[in-house]
Design a protein around this motif. Structure first.
Motif, PDB file in Angstrom:
ATOM      1  N   GLU A  51       0.828  -1.211   0.000  1.00  0.00           N
ATOM      2  CA  GLU A  51       0.000   0.000   0.000  1.00  0.00           C
ATOM      3  C   GLU A  51       0.867   1.267   0.000  1.00  0.00           C
ATOM      4  O   GLU A  51       0.663   2.200   0.793  1.00  0.00           O
ATOM      5  CB  GLU A  51      -0.937   0.005   1.210  1.00  0.00           C
ATOM      6  N   LYS A  52       1.855   1.268  -0.873  1.00  0.00           N
ATOM      7  CA  LYS A  52       2.708   2.431  -1.137  1.00  0.00           C
ATOM      8  C   LYS A  52       3.694   2.770  -0.007  1.00  0.00           C
ATOM      9  O   LYS A  52       4.398   3.769  -0.073  1.00  0.00           O
ATOM     10  CB  LYS A  52       1.863   3.662  -1.466  1.00  0.00           C
ATOM     11  N   MET A  53       3.720   1.911   1.009  1.00  0.00           N
ATOM     12  CA  MET A  53       4.673   2.136   2.096  1.00  0.00           C
ATOM     13  C   MET A  53       5.703   1.006   2.068  1.00  0.00           C
ATOM     14  O   MET A  53       5.354  -0.147   1.840  1.00  0.00           O
ATOM     15  CB  MET A  53       3.952   2.138   3.444  1.00  0.00           C
ATOM     16  N   GLN A  54       6.945   1.351   2.371  1.00  0.00           N
ATOM     17  CA  GLN A  54       7.958   0.307   2.445  1.00  0.00           C
ATOM     18  C   GLN A  54       7.600  -0.664   3.566  1.00  0.00           C
ATOM     19  O   GLN A  54       7.309  -0.256   4.692  1.00  0.00           O
ATOM     20  CB  GLN A  54       9.324   0.929   2.728  1.00  0.00           C
ATOM     21  N   SER A  55       7.585  -1.945   3.256  1.00  0.00           N
ATOM     22  CA  SER A  55       7.175  -2.931   4.245  1.00  0.00           C
ATOM     23  C   SER A  55       8.325  -3.765   4.769  1.00  0.00           C
ATOM     24  O   SER A  55       8.278  -4.250   5.892  1.00  0.00           O
ATOM     25  CB  SER A  55       6.104  -3.853   3.663  1.00  0.00           C
ATOM     26  N   ASP A  56       9.360  -3.931   3.964  1.00  0.00           N
ATOM     27  CA  ASP A  56      10.504  -4.719   4.420  1.00  0.00           C
ATOM     28  C   ASP A  56      11.713  -4.365   3.564  1.00  0.00           C
ATOM     29  O   ASP A  56      11.560  -3.897   2.429  1.00  0.00           O
ATOM     30  CB  ASP A  56      10.207  -6.215   4.333  1.00  0.00           C
ATOM     31  N   LYS A  57      12.866  -4.581   4.111  1.00  0.00           N
ATOM     32  CA  LYS A  57      14.096  -4.238   3.408  1.00  0.00           C
ATOM     33  C   LYS A  57      15.085  -5.373   3.576  1.00  0.00           C
ATOM     34  O   LYS A  57      15.265  -5.892   4.678  1.00  0.00           O
ATOM     35  CB  LYS A  57      14.675  -2.954   4.011  1.00  0.00           C
ATOM     36  N   GLY A  58      15.691  -5.765   2.465  1.00  0.00           N
ATOM     37  CA  GLY A  58      16.684  -6.825   2.518  1.00  0.00           C
ATOM     38  C   GLY A  58      18.061  -6.274   2.261  1.00  0.00           C
ATOM     39  O   GLY A  58      18.444  -5.232   2.766  1.00  0.00           O
ATOM     40  N   ASP A  62      22.749   1.121  -0.241  1.00  0.00           N
ATOM     41  CA  ASP A  62      22.284   2.492  -0.007  1.00  0.00           C
ATOM     42  C   ASP A  62      22.184   3.278  -1.308  1.00  0.00           C
ATOM     43  O   ASP A  62      21.466   4.281  -1.384  1.00  0.00           O
ATOM     44  CB  ASP A  62      23.229   3.207   0.965  1.00  0.00           C
ATOM     45  N   ARG A  63      22.910   2.844  -2.316  1.00  0.00           N
ATOM     46  CA  ARG A  63      22.878   3.524  -3.628  1.00  0.00           C
ATOM     47  C   ARG A  63      21.554   3.284  -4.352  1.00  0.00           C
ATOM     48  O   ARG A  63      21.258   3.933  -5.352  1.00  0.00           O
ATOM     49  CB  ARG A  63      24.017   3.009  -4.514  1.00  0.00           C
ATOM     50  N   PHE A  64      20.780   2.327  -3.861  1.00  0.00           N
ATOM     51  CA  PHE A  64      19.503   1.996  -4.487  1.00  0.00           C
ATOM     52  C   PHE A  64      18.368   2.587  -3.657  1.00  0.00           C
ATOM     53  O   PHE A  64      18.428   2.621  -2.422  1.00  0.00           O
ATOM     54  CB  PHE A  64      19.300   0.487  -4.563  1.00  0.00           C
ATOM     55  N   SER A  65      17.336   2.993  -4.345  1.00  0.00           N
ATOM     56  CA  SER A  65      16.112   3.411  -3.654  1.00  0.00           C
ATOM     57  C   SER A  65      14.927   2.947  -4.473  1.00  0.00           C
ATOM     58  O   SER A  65      15.069   2.637  -5.665  1.00  0.00           O
ATOM     59  CB  SER A  65      16.081   4.935  -3.469  1.00  0.00           C
ATOM     60  N   ALA A  66      13.796   2.866  -3.848  1.00  0.00           N
ATOM     61  CA  ALA A  66      12.605   2.422  -4.561  1.00  0.00           C
ATOM     62  C   ALA A  66      11.389   3.067  -3.941  1.00  0.00           C
ATOM     63  O   ALA A  66      11.426   3.573  -2.808  1.00  0.00           O
ATOM     64  CB  ALA A  66      12.481   0.892  -4.497  1.00  0.00           C
ATOM     65  N   GLN A  67      10.321   3.080  -4.702  1.00  0.00           N
ATOM     66  CA  GLN A  67       9.053   3.567  -4.171  1.00  0.00           C
ATOM     67  C   GLN A  67       7.913   2.922  -4.932  1.00  0.00           C
ATOM     68  O   GLN A  67       8.091   2.396  -6.039  1.00  0.00           O
ATOM     69  CB  GLN A  67       8.972   5.093  -4.264  1.00  0.00           C
ATOM     70  N   GLN A  68       6.754   2.971  -4.299  1.00  0.00           N
ATOM     71  CA  GLN A  68       5.530   2.487  -4.921  1.00  0.00           C
ATOM     72  C   GLN A  68       4.594   3.678  -5.062  1.00  0.00           C
ATOM     73  O   GLN A  68       4.385   4.430  -4.097  1.00  0.00           O
ATOM     74  CB  GLN A  68       4.875   1.382  -4.085  1.00  0.00           C
TER      75      GLN A  68
END
Lengths: 114, 112
Positions: A51-58, A62-68
């Motif tokens: 639902e557009k919020m980050q839910s988990d991170k593996g 740090d050079r990578f980012s993402a969004q929904q």
């Protein structure tokens, strides 16, 4: 049936450049996951959104980012690319959160960093 | 640390016979298990899943067995068909988690 759509299918970048990978989940799927598969390796989880919020991170650098986004599509932004970032990047989607809904994968984006 | 292990990198089976793929896991929090099939240049395709409250789930030619005490699951394909030739990944997750842990995959070759 509609599947997970990823674009582009192939991407060639030079070291230190930036890349953006896009993912369009199956309609009505609200959770998106990103995986990285290096040569001869199993897929490794990077990050997920519900639902557009980050839910988990593996193991996402740090050079990578993402969004929904509001339409549930997701973008993975990769900066200062390194040779080791060359891999197949899979996006997957599922309906609902938690561990009891199968993930459906796209066909991946093959990123080559030269 | 590899929490899901597929110790057989490859399997060759005659068409019409049974294919048995094995998977072991170490994380006792895992309670949902899946098998994916992957062709070259395509993403993994979901095949079948099983939750920890069951010990068997069947879907057509595919059956997954779960032995929680041994932390072991297996996928049976009966009968094997040439189109089954692919890489099969075992995956696991914990309820409430958002990510799958994958095994390294087993390449299945079905001989005509």
């Amino acid at each position: 049936a509609a599947g997970v759509i990823q674009s582009p299918r192939h991407l060639i970048k030079e070291k230190r450049e930036t890349a953006t990978l896009k993912c369009y989940p199956i309609p009505r799927h609200d959770t998106v996951y990103w995986y990285q598969q290096g040569p001869g390796q199993d897929p490794q989880f990077l990050i997920s959104f519900y639902e557009k919020m980050q839910s988990d991170k593996g193991s996402i650098p740090d050079r990578f980012s993402a969004q929904q986004f509001s339409d549930y599509h997701s973008e993975l932004n990769m900066s200062s690319l390194e040779l080791g970032d060359s891999a197949l990047y899979f996006c997957a989607s599922s309906q609902g959160q938690g561990g009891d809904s199968p993930l459906h994968f796209g066909n991946g984006t093959r990123l080559t960093v030269t | 640390d590899q929490q899901v292990k597929q110790n057989s990198p490859s399997l060759s089976v005659q068409e019409g016979r049974i294919s048995i793929l094995n998977c072991d896991y170490t994380n006792s929090m895992f309670d949902y298990f899946l098998w994916y099939k992957k062709y070259p240049a395509e993403g993994p395709t979901f095949l079948i899943s099983i939750s920890s409250i069951k010990d068997k789930n069947e879907d057509g030619r595919f059956t997954v067995f779960l032995n929680k005490s041994a932390k072991h699951l297996s996928l049976h394909i009966v009968p094997s068909q040439p189109g089954d030739s692919a890489v099969y990944f075992c995956a696991a997750s914990a309820r409430g988690d958002y990510k799958l842990s994958f095994g390294a995959g087993t390449t299945v070759t079905v001989r005509a």
